[in-house]
Design a protein around this motif. Structure first.
Motif, PDB file in Angstrom:
ATOM      1  N   ASN A 276      -4.616 -32.987  45.036  1.00  0.00           N
ATOM      2  CA  ASN A 276      -4.567 -34.491  44.924  1.00  0.00           C
ATOM      3  C   ASN A 276      -4.832 -34.931  43.445  1.00  0.00           C
ATOM      4  N   ALA A 277      -6.020 -34.369  42.849  1.00  0.00           N
ATOM      5  CA  ALA A 277      -6.520 -34.593  41.457  1.00  0.00           C
ATOM      6  C   ALA A 277      -5.389 -34.286  40.561  1.00  0.00           C
TER       7      ALA A 277
ATOM      8  N   SER B 270      -8.410 -29.490  43.199  1.00  0.00           N
ATOM      9  CA  SER B 270      -7.652 -30.647  44.309  1.00  0.00           C
ATOM     10  C   SER B 270      -6.467 -30.831  43.909  1.00  0.00           C
TER      11      SER B 270
ATOM     12  N   GLU C 223     -12.923 -37.750  43.489  1.00  0.00           N
ATOM     13  CA  GLU C 223     -11.657 -37.084  43.067  1.00  0.00           C
ATOM     14  C   GLU C 223     -10.875 -37.988  42.098  1.00  0.00           C
ATOM     15  N   SER C 224     -10.381 -37.383  40.994  1.00  0.00           N
ATOM     16  CA  SER C 224      -9.865 -38.226  40.070  1.00  0.00           C
ATOM     17  C   SER C 224      -8.701 -37.555  39.253  1.00  0.00           C
TER      18      SER C 224
ATOM     19  N   GLU D 159     -15.320 -32.069  39.512  1.00  0.00           N
ATOM     20  CA  GLU D 159     -15.983 -32.968  39.959  1.00  0.00           C
ATOM     21  C   GLU D 159     -16.349 -32.341  41.521  1.00  0.00           C
ATOM     22  N   GLY D 160     -15.962 -31.333  41.927  1.00  0.00           N
ATOM     23  CA  GLY D 160     -16.244 -30.367  43.063  1.00  0.00           C
ATOM     24  C   GLY D 160     -17.318 -29.365  43.012  1.00  0.00           C
TER      25      GLY D 160
ATOM     26  N   PHE E 117     -15.878 -31.597  47.804  1.00  0.00           N
ATOM     27  CA  PHE E 117     -16.402 -32.992  46.988  1.00  0.00           C
ATOM     28  C   PHE E 117     -17.769 -33.434  47.690  1.00  0.00           C
TER      29      PHE E 117
ATOM     30  N   THR F  80     -12.879 -27.675  47.245  1.00  0.00           N
ATOM     31  CA  THR F  80     -13.588 -28.255  46.165  1.00  0.00           C
ATOM     32  C   THR F  80     -14.951 -28.862  46.872  1.00  0.00           C
TER      33      THR F  80
ATOM     34  N   SER G 125     -10.679 -35.027  36.444  1.00  0.00           N
ATOM     35  CA  SER G 125     -10.944 -33.528  36.780  1.00  0.00           C
ATOM     36  C   SER G 125      -9.489 -32.672  37.048  1.00  0.00           C
ATOM     37  N   GLY G 126      -8.530 -33.556  37.494  1.00  0.00           N
ATOM     38  CA  GLY G 126      -7.162 -32.853  37.846  1.00  0.00           C
ATOM     39  C   GLY G 126      -6.817 -32.484  36.385  1.00  0.00           C
TER      40      GLY G 126
ATOM     41  N   ASP H 187     -12.020 -27.579  39.710  1.00  0.00           N
ATOM     42  CA  ASP H 187     -12.273 -29.185  39.604  1.00  0.00           C
ATOM     43  C   ASP H 187     -13.601 -29.428  39.456  1.00  0.00           C
TER      44      ASP H 187
END
Length: 312
Positions: free
Chosen positions: A108-109, A106, A73-74, A12-13, A291, A289, A77-78, A10
């Motif tokens: 969730n991402a 992630s 987390e978005s 963003e991590g 974050f 990750t 990035s996922g 990820d």
């Protein structure tokens, strides 16, 4: 010899940071291929004042880096993390690689991006598995190896997933991989019980009597050296205490948190998440990750480095 793929996690991590830091300690970077987005890595190189090795092969995954915001987390990035892992799987399927080191992503991402997988293991299984190949999650800390019979499942669903067929198939894959990937000629395996105190002869549950122990007997009759089922607290406690010289070559836990709290107490830098049973061997750090510390240049890279060196 095929090169080792290193897949950006990820963005963003902390994935980019720990990959950059890890490559500062890799003596033969020409053995690796990095899969990621060049714009994101170039930005990180400037931010952390670190450079990727000049002789490192880089496969760029084209993506709008402006959508990536550190520590948030978005879906962007996922999506990028999925595209990187899919590229790695495609290379394996084209016989260009057979080992993958993955930075954390992630879940969730992934879901925000529309990819409804419960983790990287399941993506790998979807792309690299077939009717004879099933991904297995094996945690390794020095000489300690613990496999999860069920992976990222709700606790309420675990008992119904523990079937004779699941146990039999999982143990056969583990035994084969211990022989072929870890060079253990005659593996000695131990199986955790599901219930406290191994069910106390049915007082605390009948899964051991009805399912687990009959499966173990069948496996023993087929020539696989598996023992149990043992009370998990005692079995895992002793294994972690003696992780340099464990009694068994591998242990099987019935569910995620039956083993991992004890294993991770050894320190995240020691513990690797290994995926076996597929056409590629995959390793990954045992952490996520992070974050909350992304972009702060304080992430510990050692687990990522060890996951890369494990494959080298």
């Amino acid at each position: 010899m095929n090169k080792i793929l290193v897949k950006m996690g990820d963005a963003e991590g902390i994935g980019v940071e720990i990959i950059l830091k890890s490559f500062q300690h890799i003596k033969e970077p020409e053995k690796f291929i990095l899969i990621g987005n060049k714009d994101i890595f170039q930005k990180a190189e400037n931010q952390f004042n670190l450079k990727l090795p000049s002789d490192l092969e880089f496969i760029n995954i084209d993506y709008d880096a402006d959508n990536i915001k550190t520590g948030i987390e978005s879906k962007y990035s996922g999506e990028l993390a999925y595209l990187c892992l899919k590229k790695a799987c495609d290379m394996v399927n084209n016989n260009l690689a057979d080992k993958i080191a993955t930075a954390p992503l992630s879940k969730n991402a992934l879901h925000l991006a529309g990819y409804n997988y419960s983790g990287q293991t399941e993506i790998l299984e979807s792309n690299l598995g077939n009717t004879n190949n099933q991904a297995q999650m094996l945690f390794v800390a020095d000489n300690l190896k613990i496999l999860l019979l069920t992976r990222h499942e709700a606790i309420i669903d675990v008992p119904k997933l523990i079937t004779k067929d699941n146990i039999t198939q999982t143990v056969k894959i583990l035994n084969k991989e211990l022989i072929e990937k870890f060079n253990i000629k005659t593996p000695k395996i131990a199986m955790c019980a599901l219930n406290p105190h191994a069910g106390e002869n049915g007082i605390l549950g009948r899964e051991e009597i009805d399912t687990i122990n009959p499966a173990i007997k069948k496996l023993n009759d087929s020539g696989i050296n598996i023992h149990g089922s043992f009370s998990a607290d005692t079995l895992i406690g002793k294994a972690v205490k003696n992780y340099l010289k464990p009694e068994f070559d591998a242990y099987i836990a019935c569910y995620h948190d039956q083993a991992l709290p004890a294993v991770k107490s050894l320190g995240l830098e020691k513990v690797l998440n290994i995926t076996i049973g597929l056409s590629a061997l995959r390793s990954s750090p045992s952490h996520g990750t992070a974050f909350d510390i992304a972009g702060k240049n304080i992430a510990d890279y050692k687990s990522m480095l060890n996951s890369m060196l494990f494959l080298a």
